[in-house]
Design an enzyme around this catalytic site. Structure first.
Site, short mmCIF file in Angstrom:
data_model
loop_
_atom_site.label_atom_id
_atom_site.label_comp_id
_atom_site.label_asym_id
_atom_site.label_seq_id
_atom_site.Cartn_x
_atom_site.Cartn_y
_atom_site.Cartn_z
N HIS A 58 0.91 -1.32 0.16
CA HIS A 58 -0.08 0.12 0.09
C HIS A 58 0.94 1.34 0.00
CE1 HIS A 58 -4.24 0.70 -0.23
NE2 HIS A 58 -4.34 1.01 1.12
N ASN A 109 -7.09 6.61 3.43
CA ASN A 109 -8.47 6.98 3.05
C ASN A 109 -8.87 8.44 3.34
OD1 ASN A 109 -8.51 6.30 5.51
ND2 ASN A 109 -10.47 5.16 5.73
N ASP A 134 -0.46 2.40 -5.28
CA ASP A 134 -0.69 1.06 -5.81
C ASP A 134 -1.87 0.67 -6.33
OD1 ASP A 134 -2.11 1.75 -3.12
OD2 ASP A 134 -2.48 -0.41 -3.11
N ASN A 155 -9.53 3.71 -1.93
CA ASN A 155 -10.04 4.86 -1.31
C ASN A 155 -9.28 6.00 -1.04
OD1 ASN A 155 -12.10 3.04 -0.17
ND2 ASN A 155 -10.97 2.08 1.13
#
Length: 219
Positions: A58, A109, A134, A155
Site C-alpha cells: 500500500h 483513506n 498502488d 480509497n
C-alpha cells in the site's frame, strides 16, 4: 535513503514483466499538452504513515516519491507542513517547473484533505497534480500514467477526487497484482513486499519516477 534506492543494485536484472507499461490508457491526455502552462507540479505519494507500514504494498506511492527525492543532488529533504498535515520537499531546477513532493501524514483513506490543502497553498490546478499509488488491477511490477478516470475502488483516490471536486488529476499506478487464493485484498495491500521481489520493487519505483519526469518535461 529510500528503500528503493537501497534495493536498486543492478535493478534492470529483475524478472520478466517487471518493467513499466509505457502505453497510453484509453482517453489519456498527451503529456505534451501540459508543458506550456506555468506553475509548479504537485506530486502526492500515497501510503500509510509510520514504521509499521513502511515497505508494504500500500506504500509503494511513498516509496516512489522517495526515489524522486533521492535522485536530486543533494537529495531533497522533507519537512512537515503542519497546516496541510503532510511532509513536503520542494525541488527547483530551472528551466524546469518547480516540483513539490508530498507525503500526507494521514492514513490512506484520508489523503484528500492534505492534497487539497497543498493544492490551495501552492496554487496548483488539478491538471498539474500527480498521485502515485498502488494498483491491485495492474500486474505486479507494471506502471502506467493516465489523467482522470475512475478510482477502481482505491480509497485514497476516491478521497482525493472528493476533496478536489474533480478526477482530472494525473495518476501513476504501480501494479501490485491481485492477492493469491482467497486472501482479503485489504490484508494483502498491508503486507510487505517479499524480500525476493526487492529488485522488482526498485525497478517499479524507478519507472514511476521516470514517468513523472517525462510528464513535467512535456515529453
Amino acid at each position: 535513503m529510500s528503500p528503493a534506492a537501497q534495493q536498486k543494485k543492478n535493478p534492470r536484472q529483475g524478472k520478466a514483466g517487471s518493467t513499466a507499461n509505457h502505453g497510453k490508457s484509453a482517453g489519456q491526455a498527451s503529456p505534451g499538452s501540459t508543458s506550456s502552462s506555468s506553475g509548479p507540479w504537485l506530486v502526492i505519494g500515497l501510503g500509510n504513515p509510520g514504521d509499521k507500514y513502511a515497505g508494504t504494498r500500500h506504500n509503494i506511492g511513498r516509496m516512489a516519491l522517495d526515489e524522486i527525492a533521492d535522485r536530486q543532488i543533494p537529495a531533497a529533504n522533507f519537512s512537515t507542513n503542519k497546516r496541510a498535515n503532510a511532509d513536503v520537499a520542494q525541488i527547483t531546477q530551472p528551466p524546469l517547473p518547480t516540483l513539490i513532493l508530498a507525503r500526507p501524514r494521514t492514513f490512506m483513506n484520508l489523503s484528500g484533505g492534505p492534497t487539497k490543502a497543498l493544492a490551495n497553498f501552492y496554487k496548483v490546478p488539478a491538471e498539474r497534480i500527480i498521485v502515485v499509488h498502488d494498483e491491485l488491477e495492474l500486474d505486479s511490477g507494471h506502471v502506467t500514467l493516465r489523467q482522470g478516470g475512475g478510482d477502481k475502488g482505491h480509497n485514497g483516490l476516491k478521497d482525493i477526487s472528493k476533496a478536489l471536486g474533480t478526477k482530472d488529476y494525473w495518476r501513476v499506478s504501480c501494479g501490485i497484482g491481485r492477492p493469491p487464493g482467497r486472501m482479503d485484498p485489504a490484508a494483502y495491500v498491508l503486507k510487505p513486499f517479499p524480500r525476493g521481489e526487492a529488485a522488482d520493487v526498485a525497478i517499479m519505483c524507478a519507472d514511476a519516477a521516470d514517468h513523472i519526469e517525462r510528464l513535467i518535461r512535456g515529453l
